[in-house]
Design a protein around this motif. Structure first.
Motif, PDB file in Angstrom:
ATOM      1  N   LEU A 165       0.829  -1.209   0.000  1.00  0.00           N
ATOM      2  CA  LEU A 165       0.000   0.000   0.000  1.00  0.00           C
ATOM      3  C   LEU A 165       0.863   1.259   0.000  1.00  0.00           C
ATOM      4  O   LEU A 165       0.643   2.203  -0.748  1.00  0.00           O
ATOM      5  N   GLU A 166       1.868   1.229   0.892  1.00  0.00           N
ATOM      6  CA  GLU A 166       2.757   2.367   1.049  1.00  0.00           C
ATOM      7  C   GLU A 166       3.457   2.651  -0.281  1.00  0.00           C
ATOM      8  O   GLU A 166       3.547   3.797  -0.713  1.00  0.00           O
ATOM      9  N   ALA A 167       3.917   1.559  -0.928  1.00  0.00           N
ATOM     10  CA  ALA A 167       4.604   1.719  -2.203  1.00  0.00           C
ATOM     11  C   ALA A 167       3.675   2.359  -3.230  1.00  0.00           C
ATOM     12  O   ALA A 167       4.053   3.293  -3.941  1.00  0.00           O
ATOM     13  N   GLU A 168       2.417   1.893  -3.237  1.00  0.00           N
ATOM     14  CA  GLU A 168       1.449   2.467  -4.162  1.00  0.00           C
ATOM     15  C   GLU A 168       1.232   3.946  -3.891  1.00  0.00           C
ATOM     16  O   GLU A 168       1.140   4.763  -4.790  1.00  0.00           O
ATOM     17  N   ARG A 169       1.204   4.247  -2.609  1.00  0.00           N
ATOM     18  CA  ARG A 169       0.941   5.622  -2.214  1.00  0.00           C
ATOM     19  C   ARG A 169       2.098   6.534  -2.650  1.00  0.00           C
ATOM     20  O   ARG A 169       1.902   7.611  -3.204  1.00  0.00           O
ATOM     21  N   VAL A 170       3.311   6.052  -2.398  1.00  0.00           N
ATOM     22  CA  VAL A 170       4.495   6.823  -2.773  1.00  0.00           C
ATOM     23  C   VAL A 170       4.501   7.055  -4.278  1.00  0.00           C
ATOM     24  O   VAL A 170       4.760   8.164  -4.751  1.00  0.00           O
ATOM     25  N   ALA A 171       4.149   5.986  -5.014  1.00  0.00           N
ATOM     26  CA  ALA A 171       4.122   6.113  -6.467  1.00  0.00           C
ATOM     27  C   ALA A 171       3.100   7.176  -6.882  1.00  0.00           C
ATOM     28  O   ALA A 171       3.378   8.040  -7.721  1.00  0.00           O
ATOM     29  N   ALA A 172       1.931   7.124  -6.235  1.00  0.00           N
ATOM     30  CA  ALA A 172       0.881   8.091  -6.561  1.00  0.00           C
ATOM     31  C   ALA A 172       1.351   9.511  -6.258  1.00  0.00           C
ATOM     32  O   ALA A 172       1.114  10.444  -7.020  1.00  0.00           O
ATOM     33  N   GLN A 173       2.062   9.633  -5.136  1.00  0.00           N
ATOM     34  CA  GLN A 173       2.570  10.942  -4.744  1.00  0.00           C
ATOM     35  C   GLN A 173       3.558  11.480  -5.773  1.00  0.00           C
ATOM     36  O   GLN A 173       3.510  12.642  -6.157  1.00  0.00           O
ATOM     37  N   ALA A 174       4.448  10.591  -6.187  1.00  0.00           N
ATOM     38  CA  ALA A 174       5.460  10.983  -7.159  1.00  0.00           C
ATOM     39  C   ALA A 174       4.789  11.459  -8.451  1.00  0.00           C
ATOM     40  O   ALA A 174       5.153  12.491  -9.017  1.00  0.00           O
ATOM     41  N   GLU A 175       3.758  10.695  -8.838  1.00  0.00           N
ATOM     42  CA  GLU A 175       3.025  11.048 -10.043  1.00  0.00           C
ATOM     43  C   GLU A 175       2.389  12.437  -9.889  1.00  0.00           C
ATOM     44  O   GLU A 175       2.493  13.284 -10.783  1.00  0.00           O
ATOM     45  N   ALA A 176       1.798  12.657  -8.705  1.00  0.00           N
ATOM     46  CA  ALA A 176       1.137  13.937  -8.440  1.00  0.00           C
ATOM     47  C   ALA A 176       2.165  15.071  -8.515  1.00  0.00           C
ATOM     48  O   ALA A 176       1.904  16.143  -9.048  1.00  0.00           O
ATOM     49  N   LYS A 177       3.337  14.823  -7.944  1.00  0.00           N
ATOM     50  CA  LYS A 177       4.402  15.829  -7.943  1.00  0.00           C
ATOM     51  C   LYS A 177       4.797  16.180  -9.380  1.00  0.00           C
ATOM     52  O   LYS A 177       4.991  17.342  -9.726  1.00  0.00           O
ATOM     53  N   ARG A 178       4.948  15.079 -10.191  1.00  0.00           N
ATOM     54  CA  ARG A 178       5.360  15.288 -11.569  1.00  0.00           C
ATOM     55  C   ARG A 178       4.323  16.172 -12.275  1.00  0.00           C
ATOM     56  O   ARG A 178       4.671  17.132 -12.942  1.00  0.00           O
ATOM     57  N   GLN A 179       3.058  15.844 -12.024  1.00  0.00           N
ATOM     58  CA  GLN A 179       1.962  16.613 -12.609  1.00  0.00           C
ATOM     59  C   GLN A 179       2.048  18.079 -12.197  1.00  0.00           C
ATOM     60  O   GLN A 179       1.941  18.979 -13.019  1.00  0.00           O
ATOM     61  N   ALA A 180       2.237  18.270 -10.877  1.00  0.00           N
ATOM     62  CA  ALA A 180       2.273  19.623 -10.335  1.00  0.00           C
ATOM     63  C   ALA A 180       3.401  20.413 -10.988  1.00  0.00           C
ATOM     64  O   ALA A 180       3.250  21.575 -11.361  1.00  0.00           O
ATOM     65  N   ALA A 181       4.571  19.743 -11.119  1.00  0.00           N
ATOM     66  CA  ALA A 181       5.736  20.399 -11.722  1.00  0.00           C
ATOM     67  C   ALA A 181       5.411  20.802 -13.157  1.00  0.00           C
ATOM     68  O   ALA A 181       5.711  21.918 -13.607  1.00  0.00           O
ATOM     69  N   ALA A 182       4.753  19.867 -13.861  1.00  0.00           N
ATOM     70  CA  ALA A 182       4.379  20.150 -15.241  1.00  0.00           C
ATOM     71  C   ALA A 182       3.449  21.357 -15.305  1.00  0.00           C
ATOM     72  O   ALA A 182       3.618  22.264 -16.118  1.00  0.00           O
ATOM     73  N   ASN A 183       2.470  21.394 -14.406  1.00  0.00           N
ATOM     74  CA  ASN A 183       1.531  22.518 -14.363  1.00  0.00           C
ATOM     75  C   ASN A 183       2.240  23.828 -14.112  1.00  0.00           C
ATOM     76  O   ASN A 183       1.943  24.845 -14.719  1.00  0.00           O
ATOM     77  N   GLU A 184       3.193  23.776 -13.159  1.00  0.00           N
ATOM     78  CA  GLU A 184       3.918  24.987 -12.789  1.00  0.00           C
ATOM     79  C   GLU A 184       4.665  25.543 -14.001  1.00  0.00           C
ATOM     80  O   GLU A 184       4.683  26.739 -14.256  1.00  0.00           O
ATOM     81  N   ALA A 185       5.287  24.604 -14.714  1.00  0.00           N
ATOM     82  CA  ALA A 185       6.051  25.014 -15.889  1.00  0.00           C
ATOM     83  C   ALA A 185       5.147  25.735 -16.891  1.00  0.00           C
ATOM     84  O   ALA A 185       5.559  26.671 -17.570  1.00  0.00           O
ATOM     85  N   ASN A 186       3.879  25.310 -16.953  1.00  0.00           N
ATOM     86  CA  ASN A 186       2.952  25.934 -17.891  1.00  0.00           C
ATOM     87  C   ASN A 186       2.399  27.260 -17.394  1.00  0.00           C
ATOM     88  O   ASN A 186       1.989  28.094 -18.180  1.00  0.00           O
ATOM     89  N   ALA A 187       2.376  27.392 -16.050  1.00  0.00           N
ATOM     90  CA  ALA A 187       1.654  28.510 -15.456  1.00  0.00           C
ATOM     91  C   ALA A 187       2.074  29.897 -15.968  1.00  0.00           C
ATOM     92  O   ALA A 187       1.217  30.696 -16.338  1.00  0.00           O
ATOM     93  N   PRO A 188       3.385  30.252 -16.015  1.00  0.00           N
ATOM     94  CA  PRO A 188       3.787  31.597 -16.411  1.00  0.00           C
ATOM     95  C   PRO A 188       3.235  31.978 -17.788  1.00  0.00           C
ATOM     96  O   PRO A 188       2.765  33.094 -17.981  1.00  0.00           O
ATOM     97  N   GLU A 189       3.225  31.002 -18.677  1.00  0.00           N
ATOM     98  CA  GLU A 189       2.701  31.264 -20.015  1.00  0.00           C
ATOM     99  C   GLU A 189       1.251  31.729 -19.952  1.00  0.00           C
ATOM    100  O   GLU A 189       0.866  32.696 -20.586  1.00  0.00           O
ATOM    101  N   ASP A 190       0.483  31.007 -19.078  1.00  0.00           N
ATOM    102  CA  ASP A 190      -0.930  31.366 -18.933  1.00  0.00           C
ATOM    103  C   ASP A 190      -1.074  32.816 -18.487  1.00  0.00           C
ATOM    104  O   ASP A 190      -1.925  33.546 -18.950  1.00  0.00           O
ATOM    105  N   ASN A 191      -0.210  33.216 -17.548  1.00  0.00           N
ATOM    106  CA  ASN A 191      -0.323  34.549 -16.981  1.00  0.00           C
ATOM    107  C   ASN A 191      -0.059  35.661 -18.000  1.00  0.00           C
ATOM    108  O   ASN A 191      -0.627  36.737 -17.929  1.00  0.00           O
ATOM    109  N   THR A 192       0.878  35.387 -18.880  1.00  0.00           N
ATOM    110  CA  THR A 192       1.247  36.451 -19.805  1.00  0.00           C
ATOM    111  C   THR A 192       0.179  36.713 -20.861  1.00  0.00           C
ATOM    112  O   THR A 192       0.158  37.746 -21.474  1.00  0.00           O
ATOM    113  N   LYS A 193      -0.743  35.769 -20.979  1.00  0.00           N
ATOM    114  CA  LYS A 193      -1.781  35.959 -22.002  1.00  0.00           C
ATOM    115  C   LYS A 193      -2.804  37.036 -21.604  1.00  0.00           C
ATOM    116  O   LYS A 193      -3.047  37.258 -20.449  1.00  0.00           O
TER     117      LYS A 193
END
Ligand code: HEC
Ligand code: HEC
Ligand code: HEC
Ligand code: HEC
Ligand code: HEC
Ligand code: HEC
Ligand code: HEC
Ligand code: HEC
Ligand code: HEC
Length: 467
Positions: free
Chosen positions: A439-467
Motif C-alpha cells: 500500500l505504502e509503495a502504491e501511495r508513494v508512487a501516486a505521490q510521485a506522479e502527483a508531484k510530476r503533474q504539479a511540476a508540469a503545471n507549474e512550468a505551464n503557469a507563467p505562459e498562462d499569466n502572460t496571455k
C-alpha cells in the motif's frame, strides 16, 4: 447542633457530681463563644472602614458601557466567608485613600474590571492560578473570549465559602454557563447518584478538574478520571470485550455508556512522529481556510479532498508525518452526559462491527484549535471505505464496517490468531505488514506522479499569466 444540646443539658450536669464533665463542658462553651466572637470582631480597622461606606445595599455606580457596578459588600457575608481574615486592601491594593470615592474611576465594563482584578489572587493562591492558567478556559480568554470564566465567575471573592462543603448540585459554578450539559448530567447515572449518595459520585470538576480544565475530547484526561474511580473497569470489560485497551483508546466511554446517543467517527489530524494531535497556531487560521477551499460546496470532504489536505499538512513540517487517527465518540456534548446504568450499555459487537454500522455514518475531521478546543469539518462517510485513507488512518479500523474485503479477512484472521494460536497470529501479522508495504509503495508512487503533474503545471503557469 452540639452546642445547643450542651446548653440544654447544662443545668442537670452542673448539679450532678461529674466534675470532669463540667470542666470539659465549660471549656467547650468557652471555645464555642470564642468562635462566635472571632466571627464578629476579627475584621481589621481598615477593612471595617471600607465597610462603613460599602455595606450599604443601595450603592451602585454606572460605568462606561451603561452597566451598573454594585458597590455593596455585605459585612455579614464577608465575615462568614473564607476571606474574613483577608483585608480588603490585600486584594484592592490599588485604591488610593486620598481620592477614593471622591474622584470617579473609569471602568469600561464589569468584565474588564473583573479581568483586571484577577491578578490579585496570585499572591495567595499561586498553585490554583498556575493550574487555571493552563486551562482551556484561560486559553479562550487569551484568544479574546468574553464568556470564559475568570476566578471571580466561579468564586465570588467577598462571599466565598469552603469549597469542601457539599452543596446541592445546582450550586456547582459550571452549571450557569454549561446549562444544557448540567441538565443532562443531573438526570444521568452520576447526577442521580450524587444527589442520593453525596460526594462519592462525580460532579463536573471530578471528571474535568476545576482549574486545569482541558478540552474534553482531547488527550485522555477524562478517561483517566473515570478509571481513577472505577479502578476495576479494564478488568470488568476484559471478561467480554476482546482487546479491551484497544477499544478503550479508540472509543470514548460515553459512546457505549450513553446508549441513546448518536455516534460518529472523529478523524483527528495527528503527528505520527510526536504522537500528538496537530494543533493550529494562534492567529494563523489554516484549518478553516484549507477545509473551506477543499470543500467549496460544504458537502463534506470527499476522498480526494481529504487526501490532498493531508498532503498540504505534510508539506508544512519537515519531520512530521500527518496521519489520521480515528476515534469513535458521541456526537454532542450533551449526549456525553447521558450515561446510563450498566445493563443498558452497548454490548452487541454488531453495533460497530457490521457493514453500514450506525457510528460510521457520520464522520468529522478535527484539529486542535488555538485554544485547545477542536475545530471540525464534515467528511463524507464513504471516505472510510477508501483504501487511500485507510493507509493514513492509523490504529483505527473496524472489521465488517467497511467494504474493503481483503482487510476484513485479514483482520478476522488476526482476531482468530489472537484468540487461538499465537503462531497463526504471527503469520497474519507478516501478511498484514506485506500488505501495508504494498500500500505504502502504491501511495508513494501516486505521490510521485502527483508531484510530476504539479511540476508540469507549474512550468505551464507563467505562459498562462502572460496571455
Ligand atoms: C480575595 C480578594 C478580595 C477581597 C479580600 C476583597 N475584594 Fe472586593 N473585589 C475583588 C475582586 C476580584 C473584585 C472584582 C470581581 C467581582 O466583581 O467580583 C472585587 C470587586 C469589588 C467591588 C466592586 C463591586 C463588585 O462586587 O464587583 C467593591 C465595591 C469591592 N470589591 C469592595 C471590597 C471591600 C469593601 C472589601 C473588604 C470588605 C473587599 N472588596 C475585599 C476581590 C476582593
Ligand atoms: C467614604 C466612603 C468610602 C470608603 C471609606 C471607601 N469607599 Fe470604596 N467607593 C466609594 C464610592 C463613593 C465609590 C464609587 C466611586 C465612583 O463613583 O467612581 C467607591 C468605589 C469602590 C470600588 C469600585 C471601583 C472603583 O474604584 O470605582 C471599590 C473596589 C472600592 N470602592 C473598594 C473600597 C475599599 C477596598 C475601601 C477600603 C480601603 C473603600 N472602598 C473605602 C466610597 C468609599
Ligand atoms: C491575601 C491572601 C489572599 C488573596 C489575595 C486571595 N485569597 Fe482566597 N483565601 C485566602 C485565605 C487565607 C483563605 C482561607 C482558606 C485557605 O487557607 O485556603 C482563602 C480561601 C479561598 C477559597 C476557598 C478555599 C477552600 O478551602 O475551599 C477560594 C475559592 C479563594 N480563596 C479564592 C480566591 C480568589 C478567587 C482570589 C482572587 C480574587 C483570592 N482567593 C485571593 C487568602 C487569599
Ligand atoms: C470554572 C470554575 C472555576 C474557576 C474559573 C476557578 N475555580 Fe477555583 N474551584 C472551582 C471548584 C469547582 C473548586 C472545588 C473543587 C476542586 O477543588 O477541585 C475550586 C476550588 C478552589 C480552591 C480551593 C482548593 C483547595 O484544594 O483547597 C481555591 C483556593 C480556588 N479554587 C481558587 C481559585 C483561583 C485563585 C482561581 C483563578 C485563578 C480559580 N479558583 C478559578 C472552580 C473554579
Ligand atoms: C462563566 C462561564 C463558564 C463557567 C462558569 C464554566 N465554563 Fe466551561 N466553558 C465556557 C465557555 C464559553 C466555553 C466554550 C464553549 C463551549 O465549549 O461550551 C467553555 C468550555 C469548556 C470546556 C471545553 C469544551 C470542549 O470543547 O471540550 C470544558 C471541558 C468546560 N468548559 C468545562 C467546565 C467545567 C468543568 C466548569 C466548572 C468547573 C466550567 N466549564 C465552568 C464557559 C464557562
Ligand atoms: C464497547 C462498549 C464499551 C466501552 C467502550 C466501555 N464500556 Fe463500560 N461497560 C460496557 C458494558 C456492555 C457494560 C456492562 C457489562 C455487563 O454488565 O456485563 C459495562 C460496564 C461498565 C461498568 C460497570 C462495571 C460493573 O461490573 O459494575 C463501568 C464502571 C464501566 N463500564 C465504565 C467504563 C469506562 C470508564 C469506560 C471508558 C474507559 C467504558 N466503560 C468503556 C460497555 C462499554
Ligand atoms: C462522569 C464524568 C463527567 C462528569 C461528571 C461531567 N462530564 Fe463533561 N464530559 C465527560 C466526557 C466523557 C465528555 C466527552 C469527552 C469525549 O469526547 O471523550 C465530556 C464533555 C464535556 C464538554 C465538551 C462538550 C463538547 O461540546 O464537546 C463540556 C463543556 C463538559 N463536558 C462540561 C461538563 C460540565 C459543565 C459538567 C457538570 C455539569 C460535566 N461536564 C460533568 C465526562 C464528564
Ligand atoms: C468520583 C468518582 C467517579 C468518577 C470520576 C466516575 N464515576 Fe462512574 N460512578 C461513580 C459512582 C459512585 C457511581 C454509582 C455507583 C452506585 O450506584 O453505587 C458510578 C456509576 C457509574 C456507572 C453505572 C454502573 C452501574 O452499576 O450501573 C457507569 C457506567 C459509570 N459510572 C461510568 C463512568 C464513566 C464512563 C466515567 C467517566 C466518564 C465515570 N463513571 C467517572 C463514581 C465515579
Ligand atoms: C462501540 C463500537 C464497538 C463495539 C460495541 C465493539 N467494538 Fe470492537 N472495535 C471497535 C473499534 C472502533 C475498533 C478499532 C480499534 C483500533 O483499530 O484501534 C475495534 C476493534 C476490534 C478488534 C480488533 C482489535 C485489534 O487488535 O485490532 C476486535 C477483535 C474487536 N473489535 C472485537 C469486538 C467484539 C468481539 C465486540 C463485542 C463483544 C466488539 N468488538 C464490540 C468498535 C467496537
Amino acid at each position: 447542633m452540639k452546642s445547643v444540646l450542651a446548653t440544654g443539658n447544662m443545668t442537670s450536669v452542673i448539679f450532678g457530681k461529674r466534675c470532669l464533665q463540667v470542666v470539659m463542658l465549660a471549656l467547650g462553651l468557652a471555645l464555642a463563644s470564642a468562635n462566635v466572637l472571632s466571627e464578629t470582631v476579627e475584621l481589621s480597622e481598615e477593612t471595617q472602614a471600607c465597610l462603613d461606606c460599602h455595606d450599604k445595599e443601595t450603592k451602585q455606580k454606572k460605568i462606561e458601557n451603561g452597566e451598573l457596578l454594585s458597590l455593596h459588600v455585605s459585612a455579614k457575608a464577608f465575615t462568614a466567608s473564607m476571606h474574613k481574615e483577608t483585608d480588603c486592601e490585600d486584594c484592592h491594593s490599588d485604591i488610593d485613600g486620598k481620592t477614593h470615592g471622591k474622584v470617579a474611576i473609569d471602568i469600561k465594563s464589569l468584565r474588564d474590571y473583573a479581568l483586571g482584578m484577577q491578578d490579585s489572587c496570585l499572591t495567595c493562591h499561586k498553585k490554583k492560578v498556575t493550574e487555571y492558567g493552563d486551562s482551556v478556559h484561560a486559553a479562550m480568554i487569551k484568544e479574546g473570549s468574553q464568556k470564559a470564566p475568570l476566578c471571580s465567575d466561579c468564586h465570588q471573592p467577598h462571599t466565598v465559602l469552603s469549597t469542601k462543603l457539599a452543596g446541592p448540585i445546582e450550586a456547582t459554578p459550571c452549571a450557569k454557563c454549561h446549562e444544557d450539559i448540567f441538565k443532562a448530567y443531573a438526570k444521568d447515572v452520576h447526577g442521580i447518584a450524587r444527589v442520593a449518595k453525596g460526594t462519592s459520585a462525580p460532579i463536573c470538576a471530578d471528571c474535568h478538574q476545576a482549574h486545569n480544565v482541558k478540552a474534553a475530547s482531547m488527550g485522555s484526561g477524562v478517561k483517566d478520571s473515570c478509571i481513577s474511580c472505577h479502578k476495576d473497569a479494564v478488568k470488568q470489560h476484559e471478561d467480554w470485550l476482546p482487546n479491551t485497551q484497544r477499544h478503550f483508546s479508540a472509543i470514548s466511554c460515553p459512546a457505549c455508556h450513553a446508549p441513546d446517543a448518536k455516534r460518529r467517527v472523529n478523524l483527528r489530524l495527528y503527528d505520527s512522529a510526536t504522537k500528538l494531535q496537530i494543533s493550529e497556531k494562534s492567529g494563523v487560521p489554516q484549518f478553516d481556510k484549507r477545509t473551506g477551499a477543499a470543500d467549496v460546496n460544504n458537502q463534506g470532504l470527499n476522498e480526494r479532498a481529504l487526501w490532498s489536505l493531508l498532503k498540504e499538512f505534510n508539506q508544512a513540517g519537515d519531520d512530521s508525518k500527518t496521519v489520521l487517527q480515528g476515534r469513535l465518540e458521541v456526537s454532542s456534548g450533551v449526549e456525553a452526559h447521558q450515561l446510563s446504568v450498566k445493563s443498558k450499555a452497548i454490548k452487541d459487537c454488531d453495533t460497530c462491527h457490521k457493514k453500514g454500522a450506525e457510528p460510521f455514518q457520520s464522520v468529522t475531521l478535527t484539529i486542535a484549535g488555538p485554544d485547545g478546543r477542536p475545530l471540525r469539518h464534515g467528511v463524507q462517510n464513504d471516505v472510510l471505505n477508501s483504501l487511500m485513507s485507510v493507509d493514513s488512518v492509523q490504529g483505527f479500523y473496524v472489521i465488517g464496517s467497511t467494504r474493503i474485503k481483503w482487510l476484513d479477512i485479514l483482520l478476522v484472521l488476526v482476531v482468530l490468531g489472537a484468540i487461538s494460536v499465537p503462531l497463526a497470529h504471527m503469520t497474519v501479522k507478516r501478511l498484514f505488514k506485506n500488505m501495508r508495504e504494498k500500500l505504502e509503495a502504491e501511495r508513494v508512487a501516486a505521490q510521485a506522479e502527483a508531484k510530476r503533474q504539479a511540476a508540469a503545471n507549474e512550468a505551464n503557469a507563467p505562459e498562462d499569466n502572460t496571455k
